[in-house]
Design an enzyme around this catalytic site. Sequence first.
Site, PDB file in Angstrom:
ATOM      1  N   SER A 117     -11.870   8.613   3.350  1.00  0.00           N
ATOM      2  CA  SER A 117     -10.466   8.386   3.671  1.00  0.00           C
ATOM      3  C   SER A 117      -9.674   9.670   3.494  1.00  0.00           C
ATOM      4  CB  SER A 117      -9.937   7.324   2.704  1.00  0.00           C
ATOM      5  OG  SER A 117      -8.541   7.317   2.697  1.00  0.00           O
ATOM      6  N   TYR A 175      -8.610   3.149  -6.138  1.00  0.00           N
ATOM      7  CA  TYR A 175      -9.210   3.014  -4.798  1.00  0.00           C
ATOM      8  C   TYR A 175      -9.489   4.402  -4.222  1.00  0.00           C
ATOM      9  CZ  TYR A 175      -9.214   3.275   0.207  1.00  0.00           C
ATOM     10  OH  TYR A 175      -9.539   3.646   1.485  1.00  0.00           O
ATOM     11  N   LYS A 197     -13.184   6.833  -3.229  1.00  0.00           N
ATOM     12  CA  LYS A 197     -13.544   7.572  -2.009  1.00  0.00           C
ATOM     13  C   LYS A 197     -13.856   9.033  -2.356  1.00  0.00           C
ATOM     14  CE  LYS A 197     -13.253   4.095   0.661  1.00  0.00           C
ATOM     15  NZ  LYS A 197     -14.472   3.509   1.218  1.00  0.00           N
TER      16      LYS A 197
HETATM   17  N1  UFG Z   1       5.009   0.759   5.044  1.00  0.00           N
HETATM   18  C1  UFG Z   1       6.287   0.223   5.063  1.00  0.00           C
HETATM   19  N2  UFG Z   1       6.399  -1.120   4.913  1.00  0.00           N
HETATM   20  C2  UFG Z   1       5.327  -1.945   4.737  1.00  0.00           C
HETATM   21  C3  UFG Z   1       4.034  -1.369   4.707  1.00  0.00           C
HETATM   22  C4  UFG Z   1       3.923   0.005   4.859  1.00  0.00           C
HETATM   23  O1  UFG Z   1       7.277   0.919   5.217  1.00  0.00           O
HETATM   24  O2  UFG Z   1       5.511  -3.152   4.589  1.00  0.00           O
HETATM   25  C5  UFG Z   1       4.880   2.220   5.192  1.00  0.00           C
HETATM   26  C6  UFG Z   1       4.286   2.887   3.966  1.00  0.00           C
HETATM   27  O3  UFG Z   1       5.274   3.125   2.998  1.00  0.00           O
HETATM   28  C7  UFG Z   1       3.680   4.141   4.577  1.00  0.00           C
HETATM   29  C8  UFG Z   1       3.250   3.691   5.989  1.00  0.00           C
HETATM   30  O4  UFG Z   1       3.984   2.495   6.229  1.00  0.00           O
HETATM   31  O5  UFG Z   1       4.675   5.108   4.703  1.00  0.00           O
HETATM   32  C9  UFG Z   1       1.787   3.404   6.074  1.00  0.00           C
HETATM   33  O6  UFG Z   1       1.426   2.531   5.028  1.00  0.00           O
HETATM   34  P1  UFG Z   1       0.053   1.757   4.989  1.00  0.00           P
HETATM   35  O7  UFG Z   1       0.045   0.932   3.742  1.00  0.00           O
HETATM   36  O8  UFG Z   1      -0.212   1.070   6.277  1.00  0.00           O
HETATM   37  O9  UFG Z   1      -1.015   2.934   4.911  1.00  0.00           O
HETATM   38  P2  UFG Z   1      -1.188   4.071   3.805  1.00  0.00           P
HETATM   39  O10 UFG Z   1      -1.029   5.357   4.525  1.00  0.00           O
HETATM   40  O11 UFG Z   1      -0.371   3.879   2.620  1.00  0.00           O
HETATM   41  O12 UFG Z   1      -2.656   3.772   3.312  1.00  0.00           O
HETATM   42  C10 UFG Z   1      -3.703   3.760   4.204  1.00  0.00           C
HETATM   43  C11 UFG Z   1      -4.743   2.764   3.733  1.00  0.00           C
HETATM   44  C12 UFG Z   1      -5.362   3.209   2.464  1.00  0.00           C
HETATM   45  C13 UFG Z   1      -5.808   4.641   2.551  1.00  0.00           C
HETATM   46  C14 UFG Z   1      -4.703   5.511   3.028  1.00  0.00           C
HETATM   47  C15 UFG Z   1      -5.135   6.912   3.204  1.00  0.00           C
HETATM   48  O13 UFG Z   1      -4.160   1.490   3.538  1.00  0.00           O
HETATM   49  O14 UFG Z   1      -6.459   2.365   2.246  1.00  0.00           O
HETATM   50  O15 UFG Z   1      -4.220   5.031   4.256  1.00  0.00           O
HETATM   51  O16 UFG Z   1      -6.359   6.915   3.850  1.00  0.00           O
HETATM   52  F1  UFG Z   1      -6.191   5.084   1.349  1.00  0.00           F
END
Ligand code: UFG
Length: 358
Positions: A143, A169, A173
């Site tokens: 990741s 988590y 990775k």
């Molecule tokens: N977001 C919102 N509202 C929500 C959900 C997410 O604004 O309800 C925002 C988050 O704050 C972030 C973006 O959308 O800015 C993406 O969030 P995600 O949770 O979809 O993805 P992340 O980048 O946080 O995490 C993902 C995976 C993890 C992994 C990470 C890096 O979920 O498993 O990418 O690889 F570790």
Amino acid sequence: MLFFHTSKIVEFLYLWGMLKKVLVTGGAGYIGSHTVVELFNAGYEPVLLDDFRNSNESVIDGLSNILGDRPELLKHDVCNTDYLRDYIRKHEVCGIIHFAAYKAVGESVENPLRYYQNNVEGLVSILKMVSENPEIPFVFSSSCTVYGEPQGQKEVSEKTPKTIPTSPYGFTKWLGEKIIDDLFFSQKKLRLMSLRYFNPIGAHSSTQIGELPIGKPNNLLPFITQTAAGLHEKLTIFGDSYPTIDGTCVRDYIHVVDLAEAHVKALDYLINAKDGCHEIVNIGTGNGSSVLQVVNTFEKVNDIKLNYEFGPNRPGDVIEIYANVDYAKKLLGWSAKKTINDAVKDAWNWEKSIRSIK
Ligand code: UFG
């Protein structure tokens, strides 16, 4: 040993029943199930290993509808090394792709041992099979979380230094790559690859498979589609005053089918590799999109109004990151083909199909 993968050879191997199997751990999960389809399309015979602790058995029906037949399913825990050993002894396995792992950042902070046990023990269990069968190539789901918050340049390449991730988590990775490095150091003939995924979104265009979050989704796209479907009153965008294009966080969103194809290319590469390796490859599109841009694209492409509000920053969020994808192109001849428009359209069609929305 299968060295070439032209359609003629695949046809021949099928005819003679010699086609070798690819073991896909976590094959019923989101990325796993899409990879099963792409492996099949490329002429491989995917075998799913999944105990459904974090996935739904209905995925097998969806896969059967796409493939025209039920895929071989091994309903076992990846930590069951004795079972794996026995299976591999009795079957010709030409590759292993390891997805089976927990993936929720917040849950891993609340229950770290659950993550270390499943993600680390599961990896060690499957790597024992690789160590004992060094001719079998191995692909690992890593990741972009291993980069942490990029300092300066937001576009990260495989040479960008890793940072120890803050969540358990993420650390599984980071540690997973290190365990694979150490194994490779001890057995230089192994052919290994870690794919660093950016943010997978979307679904198969058939609407037979897609993301099926258990409980309230943590990730952006399933929260958007569920809100549009009426399951949540509104989406909260976490933070609006980050130093980015519009104040919201930036990620590299990649269509899950493109990501699945990257696994086929990775396996093709390893099967044909003459020397041992542990290759590490970014799998993204090379473009960053803000949360607000994703929301606006979703609304525009699907002609739907989404109820959203801005809320406080989510602790631990990276501000901005996207992939440099030069190495994926050079090594694997792979680059993402689908757009974010395709992804939000497919994600919404999938959500509508599972909620029976017209
Ligand atoms: N977001 C919102 N509202 C929500 C959900 C997410 O604004 O309800 C925002 C988050 O704050 C972030 C973006 O959308 O800015 C993406 O969030 P995600 O949770 O979809 O993805 P992340 O980048 O946080 O995490 C993902 C995976 C993890 C992994 C990470 C890096 O979920 O498993 O990418 O690889 F570790």
